[in-house]
Design an enzyme around this catalytic site. Structure first.
Site, PDB file in Angstrom:
ATOM      1  N   ASP A 481      24.031   9.078  32.220  1.00 34.88           N
ATOM      2  CA  ASP A 481      23.171   8.244  31.386  1.00 34.88           C
ATOM      3  C   ASP A 481      23.577   8.336  29.915  1.00 34.88           C
ATOM      4  O   ASP A 481      24.318   9.246  29.500  1.00 34.88           O
ATOM      5  CB  ASP A 481      21.714   8.664  31.560  1.00 34.88           C
ATOM      6  CG  ASP A 481      20.750   7.482  31.474  1.00 34.88           C
ATOM      7  OD1 ASP A 481      21.131   6.433  30.918  1.00 34.88           O
ATOM      8  OD2 ASP A 481      19.611   7.610  31.968  1.00 34.88           O
ATOM      9  N   ASP A 551      16.874  -1.003  33.695  1.00 40.46           N
ATOM     10  CA  ASP A 551      15.688  -0.181  33.947  1.00 40.46           C
ATOM     11  C   ASP A 551      14.532  -1.014  34.483  1.00 40.46           C
ATOM     12  O   ASP A 551      13.568  -0.466  35.023  1.00 40.46           O
ATOM     13  CB  ASP A 551      15.252   0.526  32.662  1.00 40.46           C
ATOM     14  CG  ASP A 551      16.069   1.768  32.369  1.00 40.46           C
ATOM     15  OD1 ASP A 551      16.884   2.171  33.220  1.00 40.46           O
ATOM     16  OD2 ASP A 551      15.905   2.345  31.265  1.00 40.46           O
TER      17      ASP A 551
END
Length: 741
Positions: A481, A551
Site C-alpha cells: 500500500d 477503495d
C-alpha cells in the site's frame, strides 16, 4: 519491451545505402526512411534533406511498397519559412524536437548548457536495427549532446514502445529541465477527440472526452506518484467516426509510477502532437560530463476496431509482455482480506477464526491487513517498524500461517513500506530519512510521512526488512500500500543541483526493491495499492501480479469504475471485492448476490466482516465462489467486450468476456433500477465463434428466461441476442456460453 531504455553503446553507424530488414523493422535501401509494421498498423519516420527526423505515418497498415513521401523517398524535404511569424523551425514536423530554432510546440527535451545557452537543435546522426528494435541517434548541431531514441515493436498487438536517452558528451554539466519519452504526431484534423481517465480517491477511473484543439490538454500528476487525479493513459478517436466497435483509435500509456505529464494539442499548423514523460514541474536533472539520463517507456498502439478493439489489443499486450510471468502467470486466487472485519484490532485468535470462515466458502488466499506489526493500534503509530507485534502474536506469525495453510489457503500480509509514522522506532532513529526541507514543516497525511527512497540507505533498509519478513515466514503475498502523496519533496544531503532528481530516483529505487524482492522470492506475489487506484500504471504493473482498483467497493459504483479501468488496463490484474452492506462509501444497500456478480467481473476478493454473516450468507457466498472458479480463466484472461457500458443515466449494463480459444463466454447483465414496466432490448453477445454451437446456462444455477434456447450457434447468439428482463433495484444475472462443438 520491458523497462526504460538503458544507456546505449556508442559507435552507431550512419546509413550509407545499405538495407536492414527483418519482419518488423525496415530501413529501405537508398533512403533514410524507417518503418515499423505489426498486427494492424504501420509506423514510419524519416530523415529530411536538412537532417531533421520527421514523423511520416502512424495508422492502419500500409503495403510494403506504398510511398510514404511524395516523389523520390530519398528526397524528403524540410519545409521552409511559412511567414515571419512561423519560421522553418516552428513548422518542421519533428519526431523528437529540442527546444530551439523557434520551436513553439511541445519539445521532446529542453536543456540549459553551462554557459546559459538554451537553444537545442537535434538532427539525425545514425541508426541501427536490432531485431524488433530500431535505435536512432540525434545530436545537437553544435554541442556534444546526443539523444538516442529507441523503438520496440510487439507485432502481435500493434503496440510500440518508445523511450529516449540523453547523453552529455561535454566537459561541463548540462541541466535538463524537461524530457519526454516520446512525441507522437497525427495528421492535420479538427475532428479528433481525446479520451482520458480522471477522478479522486474512491472515485477513480471516470471517463472524459474533450476535443483536441490548439488549447493544450495536459494530463499530469505532480504528486510524486501516478495519483488518483489523472492516469497516464490516453486514447484519441475521431468524432462521429470512432465508436466502441469501429473506427480509428490511437492510444498509449506511460510506464512510470511517479510524477508524469502527457500533453495533447494541435500545433500551429493543426497537426496533433502528443508528448509524454517525466513531469517538468519541480524537476531538473544536471547531467554531469559523460552522464546519461534515460526516460521511461511510452507504449502506444493503433486500432481500427474502435475503443473496444483498442482496449482488447492493449490488454493482450499487457498480459503477454508486462505483467510478471506473462502468459504463464497464475490466475488470481479468490482472496479474503481482514480489514473490514478487524481494522487494527488484529489478534492471532481473531484472525484464525476468520480464516476458518473464509475457508468454508472456498477462499484460496487469506490476507491479514493493517495492525499486525510494531505498536500499530491505530494509524498514528508503528509504520516503519516491520516486526511482528508480540502482544498480538505471542509466537510470531507461524502459528497463524500454519493454521491458514492447514485450511487449504496460502497466507498474505498488508505492508506500507514507503511510509513512516513520527511515532515509530524507525523515525526516532532516522528522522533524516523522510522527504522534507530543512527548517520547514513536515506535513503529515493519514498521520504519516514519506520515506525518501531516493536515498540508497533507505532503499537498502527497506529491502532488508522485507526480505527478512518473507524469509522468516511462509508468506505468499504482499498487499503493498501507499496511502498519501508527497508534500515537501526535499532531499537534504545531496548537492542543491541534484536535489530535484528525487522524482526519478525515488521511483527507480522503488522498482529496484520490488524487482529484487521478487528475484529473491520467486513465488512471492505482490498487489499494488495506493488508497485504491492511486498508483496504477504500466511501470508498477511490471512488478505486480494484481492491483487494487479502488477503495470504493460499492458494487454499483464499481461497475463504472471497472469499466473505466478496463479502457486502459487488463482485467487479468483487476481486483474487485465483495464487502459489507450498507457500503461505507455511500451507504447503499445491495444484496449479496448483486455484490458477487459485480465483483466476479475481475479478480474476486472478499472483504466483508464474516463474523456478522448468517448461515444463509455463507451458503450464498460458497455458491458464487464455486461458480466463479468455473469462469475465472475466461473473465481474467479472456477478451472483454463492452456490450452495454454502465453510465449514470442508463438503468442497465452488460459486459462479455470470451476465452482466448473461443470455447467459453460469460455475459454479465446488471440492472441499476427498473422504471414503470421496463421492457429492455436483447443484449447481443460478441466475440463468440459463429460456427460453434454453444450451450447457454445461468451462472450459479437457475432457469433460463422464457424464450431463450439452450443450444444455438455463435452466429445466432451474436445476431439475435439474449433477452433477460430484470426487475427491481440492483439485481443481475450472468449467462455462460460453453461450446459443445
Amino acid at each position: 519491451m520491458r523497462k526504460a531504455a538503458m544507456m546505449l553503446a556508442t559507435g552507431l553507424t550512419a546509413l550509407t545505402g545499405s538495407i536492414d530488414v527483418n519482419a518488423k523493422v525496415t530501413a529501405p535501401k537508398g533512403a533514410t526512411i524507417f518503418r515499423l509494421d505489426g498486427h494492424g498498423f504501420t509506423y514510419a519516420l524519416g530523415v529530411d534533406d536538412k537532417g531533421y527526423l520527421q514523423p511520416l505515418y502512424w495508422g492502419a497498415p500500409l503495403g510494403p511498397n506504398d510511398p510514404l513521401v511524395p516523389g523520390d523517398p530519398a528526397q524528403l524535404k524540410a519545409p521552409g519559412e511559412l511567414s515571419g511569424f512561423d519560421p522553418a523551425g516552428s513548422v518542421t514536423p519533428q519526431e523528437y524536437p529540442g527546444q530551439g530554432e523557434g520551436l513553439v510546440s511541445e519539445p521532446g527535451i529542453k536543456t540549459v548548457f553551462a554557459d546559459g545557452n538554451r537553444d537545442l537543435v537535434l538532427k539525425y546522426r545514425a541508426h541501427r536495427v536490432e531485431g524488433d528494435t530500431l535505435v536512432v541517434e540525434l545530436a545537437d548541431i553544435r554541442r556534444p549532446l546526443t539523444v538516442t531514441l529507441r523503438y520496440t515493436i510487439d507485432p502481435d498487438s500493434g503496440v510500440i514502445g518508445r523511450s529516449a536517452s540523453v547523453h552529455n558528451g561535454d566537459t561541463k554539466p548540462v541541466r535538463v529541465d524537461q524530457i519526454a519519452s516520446a512525441v507522437f504526431t497525427l495528421p492535420v484534423g479538427d475532428d479528433y477527440r481525446l479520451h482520458y481517465l480522471t477522478g479522486r480517491h474512491a472515485a477513480e477511473w471516470t471517463q472524459k472526452q474533450v476535443p483536441v484543439t490548439p488549447a493544450l490538454t495536459v494530463l499530469e500528476s505532480r504528486r510524486g506518484s501516478t495519483g488518483h487525479g489523472n492516469n497516464p493513459w490516453f486514447a484519441i478517436g475521431r468524432e462521429r467516426v470512432t465508436s466502441e466497435d469501429a473506427g480509428p483509435v490511437w492510444y498509449g500509456a506511460l510506464a512510470w509510477s511517479g510524477s508524469f505529464r502527457i500533453s495533447v494539442g494541435q500545433d500551429n499548423l493543426g497537426r496533433v502532437r502528443i508528448a509524454g514523460g517525466y513531469n517538468s514541474y519541480d524537476f531538473a536533472w544536471t547531467l554531469k560530463p559523460g552522464e546519461t539520463l534515460d526516460t521511461p517507456v511510452f507504449y502506444a498502439g493503433y486500432s481500427d476496431g474502435g475503443m473496444g478493439g483498442a482496449s482488447r489489443a492493449f490488454h493482450d499486450f499487457q498480459m503477454r509482455k508486462i505483467i510478471p510471468d506473462g502468459v504463464k502467470a497464475k490466475l488470481r486466487p479468490v482472496l479474503y482480506n481482514s480489514w473490514e472485519a478487524t481494522a487494527f484490532d488484529v489478534t492471532e485468535a481473531g484472525q484464525a477464526a476468520l480464516a476458518e470462515k473464509a475457508a468454508k466458502i472456498g477462499v484460496e488466499r487469506f490476507v491479514v491487513d493493517d495492525g499486525w506489526f510494531g505498536a500499530r493500534n491505530s494509524d498514528r503509530a508503528g509504520l516503519g517498524d516491520w516486526t511482528v507485534n508480540r502482544t498480538k502474536f505471542p509466537n510470531g506469525l507461524k502459528p497463524l500461517i500454519d493454521k491458514v495453510k492447514s485450511l487449504g489457503m496460502d497466507f498474505g500480509l498488508w505492508v506500507e513500506p514507503e511510509m513512516v509514522n513520527a511515532d515509530s522506532d524507525l523515525y526516532r532513529a532516522h528522522p533524516d530519512w523522510v522527504l522534507a526541507y530543512p527548517d520547514r514543516p513536515r506535513t503529515e497525511g493519514r498521520n504519516q510521512l514519506v520515506l525518501n527512497l531516493a536515498r540508497i540507505d533507505v532503499r537498502d533498509h527497506l529491502l532488508g526488512v522485507l526480505d527478512t519478513l518473507v524469509s522468516e515466514n511462509d508468506i505468499a503475498f504482499l498487499k503493498w500500500d501507499y496511502n498519501r502523496n508527497w508534500t515537501e519533496a526535499g532531499w537534504a544531503g545531496v548537492p542543491v543541483e541534484d536535489q530535484q532528481r528525487v522524482y526519478v530516483d525515488y521511483v527507480r529505487n522503488l522498482y529496484h526493491i520490488l524487482a529484487e524482492l521478487r528475484r529473491r522470492h520467486p513465488r512471492l506475489e505482490i498487489e499494488a495499492c495506493s488508497g485504491g487506484g492511486g498508483r496504477i500504471d504500466l511501470g508498477i504493473l511490471e512488478y505486480s501480479d494484481q492491483v487494487w482498483t479502488s477503495d470504493n467497493t460499492d458494487p454499483a459504483d464499481r461497475l463504472m469504475i471497472q469499466d473505466g479501468f478496463t479502457q486502459a488496463y487488463a482485467p487479468a490484474v483487476m481486483m474487485a471485492w465483495v464487502t459489507d452492506s450498507p457500503n461505507w462509501a455511500n451507504t447503499r444497500v445491495t444484496s449479496l448476490d448483486y455484490r458477487f456478480l459485480s465483483s466476479m467481473q475481475g479478480g474476486l476478493g472478499i472483504g466483508a466482516n464474516l463474523d456478522h454473516w448468517q448461515d444463509a450468507d455463507f451458503a450464498t457466498a460458497a455458491k458464487w465462489v464455486a461458480a466463479y472458479k468455473t469462469i475465472r480463466s475466461t473473465v481474467q484472461r479472456g477478451r472483454l467486450y463492452r456490450i452495454d457500458p454502465p453510465v449514470g443515466e442508463d438503468a442497465t449494463s452488460a459486459t462479455m468476456s470470451v476465452a482466448q480459444d473461443g470455447r467459453q463466454g460469460v455475459l454479465f447483465q446488471m440492472l441499476h433500477s427498473s422504471m414503470w414496466r421496463d421492457n429492455p432490448a436483447a443484449n447481443r453477445p460478441q466475440g463468440l465463434d459463429p460456427a460453434r454451437i454453444y450451450r447457454v446456462s445461468v451462472l450459479g444455477g437457475g432457469a433460463l428466461p422464457a424464450g431463450v434456447p439452450i443450444h444455438a450457434s455463435g452466429a445466432y447468439w451474436m445476431q439475435k441476442g439474449l433477452r433477460a428482463p430484470l426487475k427491481g433495484d440492483y439485481v443481475g444475472i450472468a449467462f455462460v456460453f460453453d461450446a459443445i462443438t
